[in-house]
Enzyme design. Structure first.
Site, PDB file in Angstrom:
ATOM      1  N   SER A 263      12.154   9.082  35.168  1.00 52.89           N
ATOM      2  CA  SER A 263      12.481   9.561  33.541  1.00 52.89           C
ATOM      3  C   SER A 263      11.411  10.532  33.156  1.00 52.89           C
ATOM      4  O   SER A 263      11.507  11.450  32.541  1.00 52.89           O
ATOM      5  CB  SER A 263      12.277   8.141  32.839  1.00 52.89           C
ATOM      6  OG  SER A 263      13.498   7.474  33.027  1.00 52.89           O
TER       7      SER A 263
ATOM      8  N   ARG B 221      11.320  14.639  31.958  1.00 51.43           N
ATOM      9  CA  ARG B 221      10.851  14.917  30.872  1.00 51.43           C
ATOM     10  C   ARG B 221       9.613  16.021  30.864  1.00 51.43           C
ATOM     11  O   ARG B 221       9.427  16.993  29.996  1.00 51.43           O
ATOM     12  CB  ARG B 221      10.418  13.950  29.801  1.00 51.43           C
ATOM     13  CG  ARG B 221      11.660  12.941  29.443  1.00 51.43           C
ATOM     14  CD  ARG B 221      11.321  11.645  29.246  1.00 51.43           C
ATOM     15  NE  ARG B 221      12.386  10.639  28.698  1.00 51.43           N
ATOM     16  CZ  ARG B 221      13.476  10.262  29.206  1.00 51.43           C
ATOM     17  NH1 ARG B 221      13.330  10.381  30.434  1.00 51.43           N
ATOM     18  NH2 ARG B 221      14.296   9.588  28.265  1.00 51.43           N
TER      19      ARG B 221
ATOM     20  N   GLY C 238      22.647  11.846  35.346  1.00 49.71           N
ATOM     21  CA  GLY C 238      22.840  11.623  33.697  1.00 49.71           C
ATOM     22  C   GLY C 238      22.051  11.874  32.800  1.00 49.71           C
ATOM     23  O   GLY C 238      22.200  12.396  31.665  1.00 49.71           O
TER      24      GLY C 238
ATOM     25  N   ARG D 262      31.197   9.947  33.420  1.00 46.27           N
ATOM     26  CA  ARG D 262      30.392   9.278  32.817  1.00 46.27           C
ATOM     27  C   ARG D 262      30.591   9.474  31.372  1.00 46.27           C
ATOM     28  O   ARG D 262      30.783  10.769  31.127  1.00 46.27           O
ATOM     29  CB  ARG D 262      28.760   9.296  33.354  1.00 46.27           C
ATOM     30  CG  ARG D 262      28.760   8.514  34.824  1.00 46.27           C
ATOM     31  CD  ARG D 262      27.477   8.603  35.325  1.00 46.27           C
ATOM     32  NE  ARG D 262      26.480   7.812  34.347  1.00 46.27           N
ATOM     33  CZ  ARG D 262      25.034   7.785  34.531  1.00 46.27           C
ATOM     34  NH1 ARG D 262      24.673   8.613  35.495  1.00 46.27           N
ATOM     35  NH2 ARG D 262      24.332   6.997  33.919  1.00 46.27           N
TER      36      ARG D 262
ATOM     37  N   ASP E 270      17.887  -0.456  34.730  1.00 43.20           N
ATOM     38  CA  ASP E 270      18.289  -0.140  36.149  1.00 43.20           C
ATOM     39  C   ASP E 270      17.796  -1.265  37.225  1.00 43.20           C
ATOM     40  O   ASP E 270      18.232  -0.926  38.198  1.00 43.20           O
ATOM     41  CB  ASP E 270      17.335   1.119  36.080  1.00 43.20           C
ATOM     42  CG  ASP E 270      17.803   2.279  35.259  1.00 43.20           C
ATOM     43  OD1 ASP E 270      18.995   2.430  34.896  1.00 43.20           O
ATOM     44  OD2 ASP E 270      17.259   3.436  35.220  1.00 43.20           O
TER      45      ASP E 270
END
Ligand code: S3P
Length: 434
Positions: free
Chosen positions: A24, A28, A95, A123, A321
């Site tokens: 993540s 970013r 995603g 999705r 997750d």
């Protein structure tokens, strides 16, 4: 790598591991680096397929990104410096790439199309299409099924600015929140998002680090438009979601003792630690480092007698997750574990309620799927089986750990999908095993 991998029971997992950088945070860092002025330097970046998809998308929009040795350098173009891609942006299996980039693309003065693999085309993208459309963005599902491919064109509003909104997300999703906050940088006033439960806050922390004006109160985050983003040095913490497999292995494989170094322990992500400790798992948190926005620590994990837990409510986003790994751990715990309020599992890289329950049943577990989770009656020994990854990296990794603690050999089919988040996973895990 071999697509079918055979794993035999382990007699103990012992040693030290450093897990790769957080997925993540890596995504970013690339995105904000691309939109900042100056050169952002990222260390411990995750070179997994998902983050490489993000890198590829920004390169196609004219951002130069070098990958030499330990450091990724992103030569930022500024908030308005991206250029029109010559072809479809390929998000692969990711995603996070799809949803976060759609927030950025919504504010651009050019057309773009996002598409990815078979899984991504199933999705749900309505969750970002809806709020971005409320902001005046021109974003549509090309097949009108609420999924990718997504076509995005300039919003056509005065000054090219999106409309400021205050949005309440029906789902607790950091990807949705992040898409709106990124789009908010191109708004005509402050944009705020309120979530039903707190989700990972890496976007908020990193926006602040890059110099954006952002305020967070309770489950509401507000961003102000036209920030002057300045390049940063980002050291990506080790991914707690990757550490989860070593936490699982350490707890359920007898005679294990694993030291996992430099793991991100952001409180919006540490549900696996809470759950493992509620289950009676022996985890010692050492060397906490809170000197940067994303705190890290070393985790010492030792084989433990586990007991069942109930996991649900606002805890779910903090371990979403990790639920496949937790389900495996629950098979080794005394009593009945209930996982609920986790219907989001159905729309991950696979339908993780179905794929986890099917695979655990194949290994002899007493488990039932529910509409929003699963019920696991622990204590029945697992036996080796033929396991399908369903091309879902977290399913493959969770079952590699299950295989180590089962009786007899297990085959994992389509095992190579771990490249999505942890290319070196099997070598690292099996390297600890006796
Ligand atoms: C992520 C958010 C979560 C998580 C995903 C990464 C992110 O998804 O499952 O692996 O980086 O924002 P949702 O936002 O769909 O819950």
């Amino acid at each position: 790598m071999e697509q079918t991998l055979t794993i035999r029971p382990g007699k103990g997992c012992v040693g030290e591991v450093s897990v790769p950088g957080d997925k993540s945070v890596s995504h970013r860092a690339l995105m904000l680096g691309a939109l900042a002025e100056g050169t952002t330097e990222i260390t411990n970046f995750l070179r997994g397929a998902d983050c490489l998809s993000t890198m590829d998308c920004f390169r196609k929009m004219g951002v130069s990104i070098s990958d030499e040795g330990q450091v990724i350098r992103v030569f930022g173009k500024g908030l308005h410096g991206l250029s029109a891609p010559a072809s479809t942006l390929d998000v692969g299996n990711s995603g996070t790439t799809t949803r976060l980039i759609s927030g950025i693309l919504a504010g651009q003065p050019f057309e773009s199309t996002l598409n990815g693999d078979a899984s991504i085309q199933k999705r749900p993208m309505g969750r970002v299409i809806e709020p971005l459309s409320q902001m005046g963005a021109n974003i549509r599902s090309v097949k009108e099924n609420g999924c990718a491919p997504l076509a995005i064109s300039p919003c056509g509003l005065p000054g090219g600015r999106l409309k400021a909104i205050r949005y309440r997300t029906p789902v607790a999703s950091a990807q949705v929140k992040s898409a709106i906050l990124f789009a908010g940088m191109y708004g005509d006033g402050p944009v705020s998002v309120t979530e039903p439960a707190p989700t990972r806050n890496h976007t908020e922390l990193m926006l602040a680090q890059f110099g954006a004006q952002i305020a967070c109160q309770g489950t509401t985050a507000t961003v102000w438009p036209e920030p002057a983003l300045t390049a940063q040095k980002i050291r990506v913490p080790g991914d707690i979601s990757s550490a989860a497999y070593f936490i699982g292995a350490g707890l359920i494989v007898p005679n294990s003792r694993i030291l996992i170094k430099n793991v991100g322990i952001n409180p919006t992500r540490d549900g696996i630690l809470q759950a493992a400790q509620m289950m009676g798992g022996k985890i010692t948190i050492e060397n906490r480092d809170t000197s940067s926005a994303e705190a890290t620590a070393d985790l010492l994990v030792e084989s433990s007698s586990l007991k069942a837990v109930t996991i649900g409510g606002s805890m779910i986003p903090s371990l979403i997750d990790e639920l496949p790994m937790i389900a495996v751990m629950a098979c080794f715990a005394k009593g009945t574990t209930i996982i609920r309020d986790a219907a989001e599992l159905k729309v991950k890289e696979s339908n993780r309620i179905d794929t986890v329950v099917t695979n655990l049943k194949a290994m002899g577990a007493h488990i039932e799927a529910t509409s929003d989770g699963m019920i696991i009656h622990g204590g029945a020994p697992l036996h080796g089986a033929v396991i399908e990854s369903y091309l879902d990296h977290r399913v493959a990794m969770s079952f590699a750990v299950a295989a180590l603690a089962a009786e007899g050999p297990t085959q994992i089919c389509n095992a190579g999908c771990v490249d999505i988040s942890y290319p070196d996973f099997y070598r690292t895990l099996l390297g600890l095993c006796r």
